[in-house]
Design a protein around this motif. Structure first.
Motif, PDB file in Angstrom:
ATOM      1  N   THR A 154      40.771   2.598  -6.749  1.00 20.45           N
ATOM      2  CA  THR A 154      41.800   3.465  -7.332  1.00 20.45           C
ATOM      3  C   THR A 154      42.781   2.606  -8.133  1.00 20.45           C
ATOM      4  O   THR A 154      43.936   2.432  -7.757  1.00 20.45           O
ATOM      5  N   SER A 201      44.804   8.920 -13.205  1.00 26.53           N
ATOM      6  CA  SER A 201      43.341   9.085 -13.230  1.00 26.53           C
ATOM      7  C   SER A 201      42.737   8.792 -11.863  1.00 26.53           C
ATOM      8  O   SER A 201      41.791   9.473 -11.429  1.00 26.53           O
ATOM      9  N   SER A 202      43.287   7.786 -11.165  1.00 28.11           N
ATOM     10  CA  SER A 202      42.766   7.439  -9.850  1.00 28.11           C
ATOM     11  C   SER A 202      43.067   8.525  -8.827  1.00 28.11           C
ATOM     12  O   SER A 202      42.250   8.795  -7.938  1.00 28.11           O
ATOM     13  N   SER A 205      40.582  11.182  -9.495  1.00 30.42           N
ATOM     14  CA  SER A 205      39.259  10.741  -9.056  1.00 30.42           C
ATOM     15  C   SER A 205      39.130  10.837  -7.541  1.00 30.42           C
ATOM     16  O   SER A 205      38.102  11.300  -7.025  1.00 30.42           O
ATOM     17  N   ARG A 208      38.730  14.350  -6.396  1.00 32.26           N
ATOM     18  CA  ARG A 208      37.417  14.893  -6.747  1.00 32.26           C
ATOM     19  C   ARG A 208      36.311  14.313  -5.884  1.00 32.26           C
ATOM     20  O   ARG A 208      35.392  15.034  -5.468  1.00 32.26           O
ATOM     21  N   ARG A 209      36.389  13.033  -5.566  1.00 29.83           N
ATOM     22  CA  ARG A 209      35.267  12.329  -4.957  1.00 29.83           C
ATOM     23  C   ARG A 209      35.313  12.280  -3.433  1.00 29.83           C
ATOM     24  O   ARG A 209      34.263  12.236  -2.787  1.00 29.83           O
TER      25      ARG A 209
END
Length: 236
Positions: A154, A201-202, A205, A208-209
């Motif tokens: 991240t 963005s991290s 992410s 989402r992940r």
């Protein structure tokens, strides 16, 4: 290092086996002790001046430094690795840190002067007098499984920042990806970040992940319940 503001805190009651160590030095970082399947993991480690607080946290968890099987470091900042050298030689366990931050924790390189809006210079100066642990350094990459923990790269606060999610315990250890502010999480801001856009963005992410997690355990501020929802709510 992240800034911590004085806001009334809503602290989660963490699941059995997870102990929050609330350090008191400077920006008051968090460390966490996780005892699971007869293995003990220390996640982050406070400033050098937090040694007794970390020792007390281990004692509260029913373990001693010599019982630690691994250390997970979310990033290289001194307020997250500071006590490790002081816990040795009783502490004799590998230290896991992302491959991009590993050279600093290993003592092979000093943090860059120019990073993070000038704050990088402070980290470099502090690292010049920081005792680093004489322990095996294990380089982590995105997707690694370490015991019951899954590593998510991240970047943003530092280039090698990592969040560790323990799915069985439903806990995410966020480091300085986001900090607890009252009953909310806030992404780390531009002042202390190597790349503020990458922080956002991290966060996206990770939301989402990662599997759903009940407890968000940031590197600063209170651990919070409804962790994945609160992290998603931190996005603009």
């Amino acid at each position: 290092m992240a800034l911590r503001l004085a806001v009334p805190a809503m602290t989660a009651q963490l699941p059995p086996g997870v102990t929050h160590v609330d350090c008191s030095t400077l920006d008051m970082p968090n460390a966490y002790v996780v005892v699971d399947d007869n293995e003990t993991t220390l996640v982050d480690a406070g400033w050098p001046g937090d040694e007794q607080t970390v020792r007390d946290g281990l004692h509260t968890a029913g373990v001693e430094p010599g019982d630690i099987d691994r250390v997970l470091v979310t990033h290289y900042d001194a307020d997250h690795v500071g006590t490790l050298a002081r816990l040795t030689p009783a502490l004799d366990a590998p230290v896991y840190v992302h491959e991009r931050d590993a050279p600093y924790v290993a003592g092979d390189r000093l943090p860059p002067w120019t990073a993070r809006n000038g704050i990088g210079a402070l980290h470099r100066l502090y690292y010049r007098r920081l005792d680093l642990p004489d322990l095996p350094i294990r380089a982590v990459v995105d997707g690694d499984d370490i015991g019951g923990f899954h590593a998510y790269h991240t970047p943003g606060h530092t280039p090698g920042h990592v969040a560790y999610v323990h799915e069985d315990l439903s806990v995410a250890f966020l480091g300085d990806l986001a900090y607890g502010l009252g009953d909310r999480l806030k992404p780390t801001g531009w002042l202390t970040s190597s790349d503020a856009a990458a922080v956002e963005s991290s966060v996206r992410s990770l939301c989402r992940r990662a599997p759903a997690f009940e407890y968000a355990c940031p590197g600063h501020g209170p651990p919070l319940p409804d962790g994945d929802d609160r992290l998603a709510e931190a996005l603009p």
